[in-house]
Design a protein around this motif. Structure first.
Motif, PDB file in Angstrom:
ATOM      1  N   ALA A 283       0.823  -1.212   0.000  1.00 53.09           N
ATOM      2  CA  ALA A 283       0.000   0.000   0.000  1.00 53.09           C
ATOM      3  C   ALA A 283       0.858   1.263   0.000  1.00 53.09           C
ATOM      4  CB  ALA A 283      -0.925  -0.007   1.213  1.00 53.09           C
ATOM      5  N   LEU A 284       1.906   1.271   0.808  1.00 47.96           N
ATOM      6  CA  LEU A 284       2.765   2.450   0.886  1.00 47.96           C
ATOM      7  C   LEU A 284       3.566   2.636  -0.394  1.00 47.96           C
ATOM      8  CD1 LEU A 284       4.064   2.174   4.568  1.00 47.96           C
ATOM      9  CD2 LEU A 284       2.202   3.594   3.674  1.00 47.96           C
ATOM     10  N   LYS A 285       4.004   1.551  -0.988  1.00 48.23           N
ATOM     11  CA  LYS A 285       4.711   1.650  -2.269  1.00 48.23           C
ATOM     12  C   LYS A 285       3.789   2.173  -3.364  1.00 48.23           C
ATOM     13  CE  LYS A 285       8.962   0.035  -1.593  1.00 48.23           C
ATOM     14  NZ  LYS A 285      10.188   0.750  -1.950  1.00 48.23           N
ATOM     15  N   LEU A 286       2.542   1.712  -3.359  1.00 46.34           N
ATOM     16  CA  LEU A 286       1.561   2.178  -4.341  1.00 46.34           C
ATOM     17  C   LEU A 286       1.370   3.685  -4.242  1.00 46.34           C
ATOM     18  CD1 LEU A 286      -0.711   1.690  -6.432  1.00 46.34           C
ATOM     19  CD2 LEU A 286      -2.232   1.178  -4.530  1.00 46.34           C
ATOM     20  N   ALA A 287       1.256   4.174  -3.019  1.00 48.92           N
ATOM     21  CA  ALA A 287       1.060   5.620  -2.819  1.00 48.92           C
ATOM     22  C   ALA A 287       2.259   6.429  -3.295  1.00 48.92           C
ATOM     23  CB  ALA A 287       0.796   5.909  -1.338  1.00 48.92           C
ATOM     24  N   SER A 288       3.448   5.819  -3.297  1.00 49.97           N
ATOM     25  CA  SER A 288       4.659   6.559  -3.659  1.00 49.97           C
ATOM     26  C   SER A 288       4.896   6.646  -5.159  1.00 49.97           C
ATOM     27  CB  SER A 288       5.881   5.892  -2.995  1.00 49.97           C
ATOM     28  OG  SER A 288       6.211   4.674  -3.625  1.00 49.97           O
ATOM     29  N   VAL A 289       4.131   5.904  -5.980  1.00 49.60           N
ATOM     30  CA  VAL A 289       4.387   5.895  -7.427  1.00 49.60           C
ATOM     31  C   VAL A 289       3.167   6.348  -8.225  1.00 49.60           C
ATOM     32  CG1 VAL A 289       6.214   4.179  -7.347  1.00 49.60           C
ATOM     33  CG2 VAL A 289       3.839   3.409  -7.551  1.00 49.60           C
ATOM     34  N   LYS A 290       2.442   7.295  -7.706  1.00 47.65           N
ATOM     35  CA  LYS A 290       1.268   7.816  -8.415  1.00 47.65           C
ATOM     36  C   LYS A 290       1.653   8.245  -9.830  1.00 47.65           C
ATOM     37  CE  LYS A 290      -2.512  11.117  -7.905  1.00 47.65           C
ATOM     38  NZ  LYS A 290      -3.106  12.183  -7.050  1.00 47.65           N
ATOM     39  N   GLY A 291       0.914   7.744 -10.823  1.00 50.69           N
ATOM     40  CA  GLY A 291       1.216   8.054 -12.210  1.00 50.69           C
ATOM     41  C   GLY A 291       2.342   7.226 -12.786  1.00 50.69           C
ATOM     42  N   GLY A 292       2.808   6.219 -12.046  1.00 43.97           N
ATOM     43  CA  GLY A 292       3.945   5.424 -12.489  1.00 43.97           C
ATOM     44  C   GLY A 292       3.647   3.944 -12.555  1.00 43.97           C
ATOM     45  N   VAL A 293       4.633   3.139 -12.151  1.00 39.68           N
ATOM     46  CA  VAL A 293       4.560   1.685 -12.305  1.00 39.68           C
ATOM     47  C   VAL A 293       4.941   1.015 -10.986  1.00 39.68           C
ATOM     48  CG1 VAL A 293       5.472  -0.314 -13.538  1.00 39.68           C
ATOM     49  CG2 VAL A 293       5.163   1.852 -14.759  1.00 39.68           C
ATOM     50  N   LEU A 294       4.107   0.056 -10.550  1.00 41.91           N
ATOM     51  CA  LEU A 294       4.392  -0.737  -9.362  1.00 41.91           C
ATOM     52  C   LEU A 294       4.752  -2.143  -9.809  1.00 41.91           C
ATOM     53  CD1 LEU A 294       4.435  -0.998  -6.255  1.00 41.91           C
ATOM     54  CD2 LEU A 294       2.002  -1.583  -6.360  1.00 41.91           C
ATOM     55  N   LEU A 295       5.882  -2.652  -9.316  1.00 35.49           N
ATOM     56  CA  LEU A 295       6.393  -3.970  -9.696  1.00 35.49           C
ATOM     57  C   LEU A 295       6.392  -4.870  -8.456  1.00 35.49           C
ATOM     58  CD1 LEU A 295       9.458  -2.473 -11.571  1.00 35.49           C
ATOM     59  CD2 LEU A 295       7.375  -3.342 -12.676  1.00 35.49           C
ATOM     60  N   ILE A 296       5.659  -5.975  -8.505  1.00 35.13           N
ATOM     61  CA  ILE A 296       5.552  -6.865  -7.344  1.00 35.13           C
ATOM     62  C   ILE A 296       5.969  -8.273  -7.734  1.00 35.13           C
ATOM     63  CG2 ILE A 296       4.056  -7.802  -5.551  1.00 35.13           C
ATOM     64  CD1 ILE A 296       2.235  -5.433  -5.831  1.00 35.13           C
ATOM     65  N   ASP A 297       6.960  -8.795  -7.059  1.00 31.54           N
ATOM     66  CA  ASP A 297       7.408 -10.160  -7.281  1.00 31.54           C
ATOM     67  C   ASP A 297       6.664 -11.089  -6.330  1.00 31.54           C
ATOM     68  OD1 ASP A 297       8.848 -12.123  -8.502  1.00 31.54           O
ATOM     69  OD2 ASP A 297      10.750 -11.693  -7.506  1.00 31.54           O
ATOM     70  N   GLU A 298       5.997 -12.100  -6.886  1.00 35.69           N
ATOM     71  CA  GLU A 298       5.169 -13.046  -6.116  1.00 35.69           C
ATOM     72  C   GLU A 298       4.039 -12.309  -5.394  1.00 35.69           C
ATOM     73  OE1 GLU A 298       7.340 -15.892  -3.784  1.00 35.69           O
ATOM     74  OE2 GLU A 298       8.930 -16.072  -5.270  1.00 35.69           O
ATOM     75  N   LEU A 299       3.092 -11.869  -6.177  1.00 38.61           N
ATOM     76  CA  LEU A 299       1.976 -11.050  -5.702  1.00 38.61           C
ATOM     77  C   LEU A 299       1.228 -11.682  -4.533  1.00 38.61           C
ATOM     78  CD1 LEU A 299       0.083  -8.592  -6.115  1.00 38.61           C
ATOM     79  CD2 LEU A 299      -1.154  -9.970  -7.814  1.00 38.61           C
ATOM     80  N   THR A 330       3.424 -14.231 -10.430  1.00 43.41           N
ATOM     81  CA  THR A 330       2.682 -15.100  -9.512  1.00 43.41           C
ATOM     82  C   THR A 330       2.872 -16.556  -9.908  1.00 43.41           C
ATOM     83  OG1 THR A 330       0.536 -15.528  -8.486  1.00 43.41           O
ATOM     84  CG2 THR A 330       0.519 -15.040 -10.830  1.00 43.41           C
ATOM     85  N   HIS A 331       2.814 -17.428  -8.908  1.00 42.40           N
ATOM     86  CA  HIS A 331       2.796 -18.880  -9.129  1.00 42.40           C
ATOM     87  C   HIS A 331       1.426 -19.447  -8.786  1.00 42.40           C
ATOM     88  CE1 HIS A 331       7.141 -19.352  -9.746  1.00 42.40           C
ATOM     89  NE2 HIS A 331       7.308 -18.466  -8.786  1.00 42.40           N
TER      90      HIS A 331
END
Length: 384
Positions: A283-299, A330-331
């Motif tokens: 959630a905090l990472k999402l808020a920090s990249v407004k207008g950008g791209v969020l990359l999550i390994d193993e969602l 994701t697996h």
């Protein structure tokens, strides 16, 4: 419709990836495939591509997989070198070179990045003021100079932007860097522009408290804290608030994140399970990249199966609200099905299956409509 930051991306050369193309990206983009198919490498390639001249991002990405290692980490120069693709050759000189080539379409100004390096050696001299004798006594030596050989990289980065010349072979911007193994590469400088906001969430990054307080502060200033709290309550309804506090019992001046819990009282975030800590981190990472791209390994990592749908519903909603593109590996088939339930169109969810071949990585693309038919009507396996 506002154009996406990345409409498509092609990774021509990066680590072991060759000619991998993700076309017509959506809001939520899932990467699936067998182990070692290159899913994590795709996220790393995108992170570097979005910050092509920031060497701190390069080094952080190169060492991302070792973030839990306390000792014996790969030397910085070697970590950077293994981001590049290397052609097999018996020529020693050829083995000391590497290439990265990535291109994209979308609103991001960089349309192509090409990076190359050559391994170099140089003589350096260190001052040694004293040495220890065979008897164990220190003997003072004035300005003793100890020559040695050090290794380094000549790194060249070419960027092609939407403002570039009609001659495609002419880059609009070129930067060169000389990096040496004995330097503090963690303090690397670099240009912040051009860049696109990105953040990487790894399976274990939520366990580090570094930067969490800053991220929570940013979320508070963006009036996003109540929504972060709502996400945490998907896992534990007893959570009522989250604050940054200094414990009266601590002997240091270090602040920490505390959670108000109806049964446990006021407790530091470190006392909660991985599920709560990881969702907070996302959630905090999402808020920090407004207008950008969020990359999550193993969602799906650390999130209980019963909480997947509510958690992904929250994530999809705020990706829309904040104009954030999500690319995630994701697996889990349960994660795929949960995302199908909370999305509604082909522009919201796309699945890419990576299939490594001898000379390239084949990509099979399923949009939301096709994915829904395959899973709900035919019950097919879509991960491999």
């Amino acid at each position: 419709m506002t154009p996406k930051s990345l409409e498509s991306i092609k990774i021509h050369q990066f680590r072991g990836l060759r000619d991998l193309e993700l076309g017509n990206l959506g809001l939520i983009n899932l990467l699936v495939g067998i182990n070692n198919s290159g899913k994590t490498s795709v996220l790393e390639a995108i992170n570097i591509y979005c910050h092509p001249l920031d060497l701190r991002v390069w080094l952080g990405t190169a060492r991302q997989r070792e973030q839990e290692a306390i000792r014996a980490r790969t030397p910085a120069i070697d970590a950077l070198r293994w981001l590049f693709s290397h052609e097999f050759s018996f020529d020693k000189e050829q083995l000391q070179k590497g290439n990265i080539l990535i291109s994209s379409e979308g609103s991001f100004s960089v349309k192509k990045m090409e990076a190359t390096y050559e391994q170099i050696e140089g003589i350096w001299v260190s001052d040694r003021r004293n040495k220890r004798s065979f008897s164990g006594e220190e003997q003072a030596l004035e300005n003793e100079e100890i020559p040695g050989i050090r290794k380094g990289l000549d790194l060249k980065i070419d960027l092609f932007t939407e403002q570039l010349s009609l001659l495609e072979s002419v880059p609009s911007l070129t930067e060169s860097f000389q990096l040496w193994e004995d330097e503090f590469l963690s303090r690397l400088a670099g240009k912040g522009e051009p860049s696109l906001r990105t953040a990487i969430v790894t399976p274990s990054s939520h366990r580090s408290e570094i930067g969490q307080i800053r991220l929570l502060s940013e979320a508070r200033f963006q009036n996003f804290k109540s929504d972060v709290l709502n996400l945490l309550q998907q896992l534990d309804r007893n959570i009522s608030d989250i604050e940054i506090l200094l414990s009266p019992e601590t002997v240091t001046s270090r602040f920490n994140i505390y959670i108000h819990h109806e049964r446990l009282g006021l407790a530091p975030i470190s006392t909660f399970g991985d599920g709560v800590r990881r969702l907070l981190h996302i959630a905090l990472k999402l808020a920090s990249v407004k207008g950008g791209v969020l990359l999550i390994d193993e969602l799906e990592s650390t999130i209980h199966t019963e909480a997947l749908q509510n958690s992904f519903s929250w994530l999809t909603k705020w990706c829309k609200e904040m104009d954030v593109q999500l690319l995630a590996t994701t697996h889990s088939l349960e994660a795929v099905d949960a995302l199908l339930e909370v999305t509604e169109s082909s522009s919201e969810l796309v699945l890419y299956r990576l299939e490594p071949k001898e000379m390239h990585t084949r990509v099979v693309r399923h949009d939301w409509n096709r994915l829904k038919r395959l899973r709900e009507e035919l019950g097919q396996e879509v991960r491999w």
